[in-house]
Design a protein around this motif. Structure first.
Motif, PDB file in Angstrom:
ATOM      1  N   ALA A 357       0.838  -1.199   0.000  1.00  0.00           N
ATOM      2  CA  ALA A 357       0.000   0.000   0.000  1.00  0.00           C
ATOM      3  C   ALA A 357       0.873   1.249   0.000  1.00  0.00           C
ATOM      4  O   ALA A 357       1.915   1.305   0.664  1.00  0.00           O
ATOM      5  N   THR A 358       0.420   2.254  -0.741  1.00  0.00           N
ATOM      6  CA  THR A 358       1.189   3.502  -0.885  1.00  0.00           C
ATOM      7  C   THR A 358       1.483   4.158   0.457  1.00  0.00           C
ATOM      8  O   THR A 358       2.593   4.630   0.701  1.00  0.00           O
ATOM      9  N   GLY A 359       0.489   4.160   1.337  1.00  0.00           N
ATOM     10  CA  GLY A 359       0.676   4.782   2.655  1.00  0.00           C
ATOM     11  C   GLY A 359       1.842   4.158   3.403  1.00  0.00           C
ATOM     12  O   GLY A 359       2.694   4.857   3.972  1.00  0.00           O
ATOM     13  N   VAL A 360       1.886   2.835   3.371  1.00  0.00           N
ATOM     14  CA  VAL A 360       2.935   2.114   4.092  1.00  0.00           C
ATOM     15  C   VAL A 360       4.308   2.428   3.479  1.00  0.00           C
ATOM     16  O   VAL A 360       5.293   2.661   4.185  1.00  0.00           O
ATOM     17  N   LEU A 361       4.367   2.439   2.136  1.00  0.00           N
ATOM     18  CA  LEU A 361       5.630   2.736   1.459  1.00  0.00           C
ATOM     19  C   LEU A 361       6.150   4.111   1.857  1.00  0.00           C
ATOM     20  O   LEU A 361       7.340   4.307   2.095  1.00  0.00           O
ATOM     21  N   ASN A 362       5.233   5.079   1.916  1.00  0.00           N
ATOM     22  CA  ASN A 362       5.664   6.437   2.240  1.00  0.00           C
ATOM     23  C   ASN A 362       6.131   6.550   3.684  1.00  0.00           C
ATOM     24  O   ASN A 362       7.039   7.317   3.988  1.00  0.00           O
ATOM     25  N   GLU A 363       5.528   5.752   4.565  1.00  0.00           N
ATOM     26  CA  GLU A 363       6.022   5.740   5.949  1.00  0.00           C
ATOM     27  C   GLU A 363       7.458   5.230   5.997  1.00  0.00           C
ATOM     28  O   GLU A 363       8.318   5.795   6.672  1.00  0.00           O
ATOM     29  N   ILE A 364       7.714   4.140   5.245  1.00  0.00           N
ATOM     30  CA  ILE A 364       9.067   3.574   5.238  1.00  0.00           C
ATOM     31  C   ILE A 364      10.048   4.601   4.677  1.00  0.00           C
ATOM     32  O   ILE A 364      11.144   4.798   5.198  1.00  0.00           O
ATOM     33  N   MET A 365       9.621   5.291   3.609  1.00  0.00           N
ATOM     34  CA  MET A 365      10.518   6.260   2.978  1.00  0.00           C
ATOM     35  C   MET A 365      10.823   7.422   3.928  1.00  0.00           C
ATOM     36  O   MET A 365      11.971   7.829   4.078  1.00  0.00           O
ATOM     37  N   THR A 366       9.783   7.926   4.570  1.00  0.00           N
ATOM     38  CA  THR A 366       9.979   9.057   5.490  1.00  0.00           C
ATOM     39  C   THR A 366      10.957   8.673   6.590  1.00  0.00           C
ATOM     40  O   THR A 366      11.870   9.435   6.940  1.00  0.00           O
ATOM     41  N   GLU A 367      10.768   7.464   7.110  1.00  0.00           N
ATOM     42  CA  GLU A 367      11.635   6.993   8.186  1.00  0.00           C
ATOM     43  C   GLU A 367      13.078   6.838   7.684  1.00  0.00           C
ATOM     44  O   GLU A 367      14.039   7.225   8.358  1.00  0.00           O
ATOM     45  N   ALA A 368      13.217   6.303   6.461  1.00  0.00           N
ATOM     46  CA  ALA A 368      14.552   6.094   5.891  1.00  0.00           C
ATOM     47  C   ALA A 368      15.261   7.430   5.693  1.00  0.00           C
ATOM     48  O   ALA A 368      16.452   7.567   5.986  1.00  0.00           O
ATOM     49  N   VAL A 369      14.514   8.421   5.222  1.00  0.00           N
ATOM     50  CA  VAL A 369      15.103   9.738   4.981  1.00  0.00           C
ATOM     51  C   VAL A 369      15.537  10.377   6.304  1.00  0.00           C
ATOM     52  O   VAL A 369      16.580  11.023   6.395  1.00  0.00           O
ATOM     53  N   ALA A 370      14.733  10.149   7.347  1.00  0.00           N
ATOM     54  CA  ALA A 370      15.075  10.701   8.659  1.00  0.00           C
ATOM     55  C   ALA A 370      16.364  10.066   9.182  1.00  0.00           C
ATOM     56  O   ALA A 370      17.178  10.710   9.847  1.00  0.00           O
ATOM     57  N   MET A 371      16.542   8.760   8.873  1.00  0.00           N
ATOM     58  CA  MET A 371      17.720   8.065   9.398  1.00  0.00           C
ATOM     59  C   MET A 371      18.991   8.390   8.622  1.00  0.00           C
ATOM     60  O   MET A 371      20.079   8.379   9.159  1.00  0.00           O
ATOM     61  N   GLN A 372      18.837   8.618   7.327  1.00  0.00           N
ATOM     62  CA  GLN A 372      20.024   8.912   6.516  1.00  0.00           C
ATOM     63  C   GLN A 372      19.680  10.024   5.542  1.00  0.00           C
ATOM     64  O   GLN A 372      18.879   9.834   4.636  1.00  0.00           O
ATOM     65  N   GLN A 373      20.316  11.169   5.743  1.00  0.00           N
ATOM     66  CA  GLN A 373      19.976  12.332   4.919  1.00  0.00           C
ATOM     67  C   GLN A 373      20.243  12.071   3.448  1.00  0.00           C
ATOM     68  O   GLN A 373      21.280  11.506   3.097  1.00  0.00           O
ATOM     69  N   PRO A 374      19.330  12.506   2.579  1.00  0.00           N
ATOM     70  CA  PRO A 374      19.570  12.361   1.142  1.00  0.00           C
ATOM     71  C   PRO A 374      20.780  13.177   0.720  1.00  0.00           C
ATOM     72  O   PRO A 374      21.125  14.160   1.379  1.00  0.00           O
ATOM     73  N   PRO A 375      21.441  12.775  -0.366  1.00  0.00           N
ATOM     74  CA  PRO A 375      22.649  13.467  -0.818  1.00  0.00           C
ATOM     75  C   PRO A 375      22.344  14.892  -1.290  1.00  0.00           C
ATOM     76  O   PRO A 375      21.210  15.199  -1.656  1.00  0.00           O
ATOM     77  N   SER A 376      23.363  15.743  -1.264  1.00  0.00           N
ATOM     78  CA  SER A 376      23.171  17.081  -1.823  1.00  0.00           C
ATOM     79  C   SER A 376      24.362  17.404  -2.700  1.00  0.00           C
ATOM     80  O   SER A 376      25.406  16.756  -2.625  1.00  0.00           O
ATOM     81  N   ASP A 377      24.200  18.407  -3.558  1.00  0.00           N
ATOM     82  CA  ASP A 377      25.262  18.763  -4.469  1.00  0.00           C
ATOM     83  C   ASP A 377      25.245  20.279  -4.628  1.00  0.00           C
ATOM     84  O   ASP A 377      24.194  20.851  -4.934  1.00  0.00           O
ATOM     85  N   LYS A 378      26.390  20.917  -4.433  1.00  0.00           N
ATOM     86  CA  LYS A 378      26.485  22.381  -4.544  1.00  0.00           C
ATOM     87  C   LYS A 378      25.361  23.079  -3.774  1.00  0.00           C
ATOM     88  O   LYS A 378      24.666  23.950  -4.308  1.00  0.00           O
ATOM     89  N   GLY A 379      25.145  22.616  -2.573  1.00  0.00           N
ATOM     90  CA  GLY A 379      24.160  23.299  -1.726  1.00  0.00           C
ATOM     91  C   GLY A 379      22.720  22.906  -1.991  1.00  0.00           C
ATOM     92  O   GLY A 379      21.820  23.267  -1.240  1.00  0.00           O
ATOM     93  N   LYS A 380      22.471  22.124  -3.065  1.00  0.00           N
ATOM     94  CA  LYS A 380      21.088  21.720  -3.331  1.00  0.00           C
ATOM     95  C   LYS A 380      20.884  20.306  -2.798  1.00  0.00           C
ATOM     96  O   LYS A 380      21.673  19.404  -3.102  1.00  0.00           O
ATOM     97  N   ARG A 381      19.850  20.135  -1.975  1.00  0.00           N
ATOM     98  CA  ARG A 381      19.642  18.818  -1.387  1.00  0.00           C
ATOM     99  C   ARG A 381      18.490  18.084  -2.075  1.00  0.00           C
ATOM    100  O   ARG A 381      17.490  18.674  -2.450  1.00  0.00           O
ATOM    101  N   LEU A 382      18.693  16.772  -2.235  1.00  0.00           N
ATOM    102  CA  LEU A 382      17.636  15.937  -2.814  1.00  0.00           C
ATOM    103  C   LEU A 382      16.431  15.906  -1.870  1.00  0.00           C
ATOM    104  O   LEU A 382      16.580  15.717  -0.660  1.00  0.00           O
ATOM    105  N   LYS A 383      15.251  16.115  -2.431  1.00  0.00           N
ATOM    106  CA  LYS A 383      14.030  15.937  -1.641  1.00  0.00           C
ATOM    107  C   LYS A 383      13.229  14.801  -2.231  1.00  0.00           C
ATOM    108  O   LYS A 383      13.034  14.739  -3.448  1.00  0.00           O
ATOM    109  N   LEU A 384      12.754  13.916  -1.366  1.00  0.00           N
ATOM    110  CA  LEU A 384      11.888  12.831  -1.841  1.00  0.00           C
ATOM    111  C   LEU A 384      10.460  13.171  -1.435  1.00  0.00           C
ATOM    112  O   LEU A 384      10.172  13.351  -0.255  1.00  0.00           O
ATOM    113  N   TYR A 385       9.575  13.240  -2.440  1.00  0.00           N
ATOM    114  CA  TYR A 385       8.204  13.657  -2.142  1.00  0.00           C
ATOM    115  C   TYR A 385       7.279  12.476  -1.857  1.00  0.00           C
ATOM    116  O   TYR A 385       6.450  12.520  -0.969  1.00  0.00           O
ATOM    117  N   TYR A 386       7.433  11.407  -2.644  1.00  0.00           N
ATOM    118  CA  TYR A 386       6.344  10.454  -2.662  1.00  0.00           C
ATOM    119  C   TYR A 386       6.822   9.169  -3.327  1.00  0.00           C
ATOM    120  O   TYR A 386       7.613   9.221  -4.261  1.00  0.00           O
TER     121      TYR A 386
END
Length: 442
Positions: A357-386
């Motif tokens: 289910a999409t809801g469950v996937l997004n929970e896992i993603m949010t938690e994963a992002v909280a645990m390990q920051q997404p990469p950034s380049d030249k001051g711009k950081r990756l954002k994961l929306y959905y």
């Protein structure tokens, strides 16, 4: 629905490879995240008008003398007849109709497989049309004039090819029996495994020299459930040049894997895992199939308490691109652990068709992002929306982000591991597509 397989057959120098390369386009470039898979340009994915198919080049070593050319072409035609749903027979308008064309055309006609006759090197339709008509004499239908090099007439040719594909009328969809391809190098025990599962020697018939056939499908009922085993053991080809044999077995493998849900990759325990094993397993990986690595002849191995661990480490190292594959140690000779294969196949298919289910996937993603920051380049950081799952077989996910360039392969791998931690997905690869959404689309 498995993808149709289309094979190209023709004499040397009529433009087989040119046609193959033009149709395969830039898609040949090897899937970058699959180390260890060397892609011989034998097969490629092509799509035309929303129909996808696998294109196979049956060519191989180009011979020099006339009689060798004919025997080679017959060989290629036989491979095409054995493995393809549609055959493209390519001829050359400048050389005209040649005796070996007629002989191979007879073979193709007798096979009853759909053939699309193509006359290549027609770079000026007005000038060459009269010469094109000569090819009606082959008696395999209307010749389609093309120029692979100038990309002329390819649309008409592809229309003719896909016209032969079965309409997806859902009949195959209703057949929900698990389809299992048994692949691996020659002599690793593929037929013995099927024979053992069958409890009778039904597959052996195919060893009579000169018998031509598609990969044999064997239906086996286990605990009241039907399974279809697709065997690529096929013909033992004596005294063939090694490269050709290898090419032939890869073509056989591609067409069997294409039709399967789960692939049993058989490895000979006494030989260990080899480069060619990695090549063959790579086909199943690229095709997103469920994979079980079956180490056969395990009874022949001297063992101590570390043997299995060491063996597994070696397999994982050579097949590093498929850490999800299940491994089983069996013996076709003694029957050891073979009945357990069915449970493993059932489990892998269940994982191949699992929907989250999409809801469950997004929970896992949010938690994963909280645990390990997404990469950034030249001051711009990756954002994961959905994230959402869009398909099964294999489970396929789309992740919406602010900037695709920032989504490194390693971060996708990290998310994949998090999803696997939650749901297992043992035995199946997962596919991820990254899509961009601008901030203002939110």
């Amino acid at each position: 629905m498995s993808k149709p397989v289309v094979a190209i057959v023709g004499r040397p120098n009529v433009g087989k490879s040119t046609l193959f390369n033009v149709l395969a386009g830039e898609m040949i470039s090897i899937v970058k995240d699959t180390p260890g898979v060397t892609r011989d340009r034998i097969y490629a994915d092509v799509d035309w008008l929303d129909r996808e198919f696998t294109l196979i080049d049956t060519g191989g070593i180009e011979p020099d003398s006339r009689d060798i050319i004919l025997s080679q072409m017959r060989e290629q035609a036989q491979i095409a007849i054995d493995t393809a749903d549609v055959i493209i027979f390519i001829t050359d308008v400048k050389q005209g109709l040649v005796d070996s064309d007629s002989k191979v055309a007879d073979m193709l006609r007798r096979s009853g497989k759909p053939v699309v006759l193509v006359v290549n090197k027609v770079d000026n339709f007005d000038k060459y049309m009269a010469d094109v008509y000569e090819f009606y004499n082959l008696g395999i239908g209307d010749p389609i004039p093309i120029s692979a090099a100038s990309r002329l007439g390819l649309g008409d040719m592809l229309d003719a090819v896909i016209a032969h594909f079965p309409e997806s009328d859902g009949t195959e969809e209703d057949d929900d029996r698990p389809r299992v391809a048994i692949v691996g190098k020659p002599n690793v025990g593929k037929s013995s495994i099927i024979n053992r599962l069958l409890g009778e020697n039904r597959v052996i018939v195919s060893d009579i020299a000169g018998t031509t056939r598609d990969a044999i499908d064997t239906e086996i009922v286990h605990n009241g459930k039907e399974y279809v085993f697709i065997d690529t053991a096929g013909l033992r080809r004596k005294n063939k040049i090694k490269e050709e044999l290898e090419r032939y077995s890869i073509i056989r493998t591609v067409s069997a894997v294409e039709r399967a849900d789960v692939v049993l990759m058989v490895i000979d325990a006494t030989e260990g895992v080899t480069e060619q094993d990695a090549k063959i397993a790579g086909i199943a990986h690229e095709r997103g199939k469920g994979v079980i690595i079956v180490v056969n002849k395990w009874d022949a191995i001297e063992k101590n308490d570390k043997t299995m661990r060491e063996y597994e480490a070696k397999i994982r190292q050579v097949l590093s691109y498929m850490p999800y594959a299940e491994i089983m140690y069996v013996s076709a000779m003694t029957g050891q652990r073979l009945p357990k294969l069915y449970d493993m196949i059932d489990m892998v298919i269940e994982n191949q068709t699992l929907r989250i289910a999409t809801g469950v996937l997004n929970e896992i993603m949010t938690e994963a992002v909280a645990m390990q920051q997404p990469p950034s380049d030249k001051g711009k950081r990756l954002k994961l929306y959905y994230i959402t799952q869009v398909a099964v077989k294999p489970p396929t996910f789309v992740i919406f982000v602010n900037d695709k360039e920032l989504m490194h392969f390693s971060y996708t791998r990290y998310l994949e591991n998090k999803i696997r931690e939650a749901f297992g997905f043992r035995g199946t690869s997962l596919k991820f597509f990254i899509r961009e959404r601008k901030e203002k689309d939110q």
